[in-house]
Design an enzyme around this catalytic site. Structure first.
Site, PDB file in Angstrom:
ATOM      1  CD  GLU A  71      -5.234   6.648   2.204  1.00  0.00           C
ATOM      2  OE1 GLU A  71      -5.329   5.261   1.992  1.00  0.00           O
ATOM      3  OE2 GLU A  71      -3.625   6.574   2.177  1.00  0.00           O
TER       4      GLU A  71
ATOM      5  CG  HIS B 154      -1.718   1.405   1.582  1.00  0.00           C
ATOM      6  ND1 HIS B 154      -2.699   1.307   0.658  1.00  0.00           N
ATOM      7  CD2 HIS B 154      -1.254   2.670   2.030  1.00  0.00           C
ATOM      8  CE1 HIS B 154      -3.671   3.185   0.942  1.00  0.00           C
ATOM      9  NE2 HIS B 154      -2.596   3.207   2.106  1.00  0.00           N
ATOM     10  CD  GLU B 155       1.973   3.286   3.850  1.00  0.00           C
ATOM     11  OE1 GLU B 155       2.945   5.210   3.317  1.00  0.00           O
ATOM     12  OE2 GLU B 155       0.856   3.380   3.910  1.00  0.00           O
TER      13      GLU B 155
ATOM     14  CG  HIS C 262       0.322   6.498  -0.372  1.00  0.00           C
ATOM     15  ND1 HIS C 262      -0.765   6.690  -0.513  1.00  0.00           N
ATOM     16  CD2 HIS C 262      -0.164   5.870   0.294  1.00  0.00           C
ATOM     17  CE1 HIS C 262      -1.894   6.511  -0.422  1.00  0.00           C
ATOM     18  NE2 HIS C 262      -1.780   6.086   0.390  1.00  0.00           N
TER      19      HIS C 262
HETATM   20 ZN   LIG Z   1      -2.375   5.680   2.820  1.00  0.00          ZN
END
Ligand SMILES: [Zn+2]
Length: 262
Positions: A186, A122-123, A126
């Site tokens: 997100e 997830h990170e 980004h």
């Molecule tokens: Zn996030």
């Protein structure tokens, strides 16, 4: 007038970009190179202030999972680093250029390698989608509009503006890293992260389980990562709905399942 035209051309040529995986259009005034450089500087600064853990089984796992994700992330310009930082805060981040940090406080929620791969994917998502750069670009555009000035790129920025840019990039609440991203970012990071973890060999179904576990962690005050990553039913539903889409990637991978327990 000529200056304004030049600025507009520059704006146009830099601002059209397509996000990997999701294919969304992104508004970008910064270059990947500049973002990576700023990410690297911010990372260095953070590491001087935090206690970096090395040599433990968990720190080695962070490194291994990171390398597996990096191997499928297709970012030759990233200088990947995966550090474990001693902190009770359950948190994690990836700065532009592939500078990843995992706080030890998040291990008890991750529970296993696939859980950790969920967070790291997830990170890293980004960073791949350049959300830091987009946030910085929005800030720059706002500043420029307010000042009525042409945007001439980051290199000409003075220190104050650089600070603003750094904050926008996500370096700097403890370091500004915990500035929340927009819901759109997100959702995008969730999707990219899920693809990355599946390709890296981790069971993508664990992403849903991780968020289930994490949602029960609230207590009096929500943990740091949770406060910037609201664990809505939408998030889990979205991750559930993407499972069939990433099954092919997972089946074609080394299929490590949940990996080892942390
Ligand atoms: Zn996030």
């Amino acid at each position: 007038m000529k200056k304004i035209l030049t600025a507009l051309v520059l704006l146009f040529s830099l601002s059209c970009s397509t996000t990997p995986v999701s294919g969304n259009k992104a508004f970008l005034l910064t270059s990947q190179e500049t973002e990576n450089q700023q990410g690297e500087e911010a990372y260095k600064e953070i590491l001087t202030k935090e206690k970096v853990i090395t040599g433990t089984a968990q720190a080695k796992m962070v490194e291994e999972i990171g390398r597996r994700i990096a191997a499928v992330a297709n970012q030759p310009d990233f200088k990947w680093e995966f550090k474990t930082l001693q902190s009770d805060e359950p948190n994690a981040f990836c700065l532009p250029g592939g500078k990843v940090a995992i706080y030890t406080g998040i291990f008890k929620y991750a529970q296993n390698e696939a859980g950790l791969a969920t967070i790291m994917g997830h990170e890293i998502g980004h960073a791949l989608a350049r959300h830091g750069g987009q946030r910085m670009s929005q800030q720059m555009a706002t500043n420029a509009a307010l000042a009525g000035l042409a945007i001439v790129g980051l290199s000409g920025l003075d220190d104050t503006k650089k600070t603003v840019a750094m904050a926008a990039l996500g370096a700097g609440a403890t370091y500004g890293i915990i500035l929340p991203f927009s819901r759109k970012h997100e959702t995008e990071a969730d999707e990219i992260g899920l693809v990355l973890m599946a390709k890296a060999g981790y069971d993508p179904a664990e992403a849903v389980n991780f968020w289930d576990r994490f949602s029960k962690a609230g207590g009096k005050a929500p943990p740091e990562f949770l406060s910037t990553h609201p664990n809505s039913e939408n998030r889990r539903e979205h991750l559930r709905s993407l499972q069939s889409k990433v099954q092919g990637d997972y089946q074609a991978s080394a299929k490590l399942g949940l990996g080892r327990n942390l």
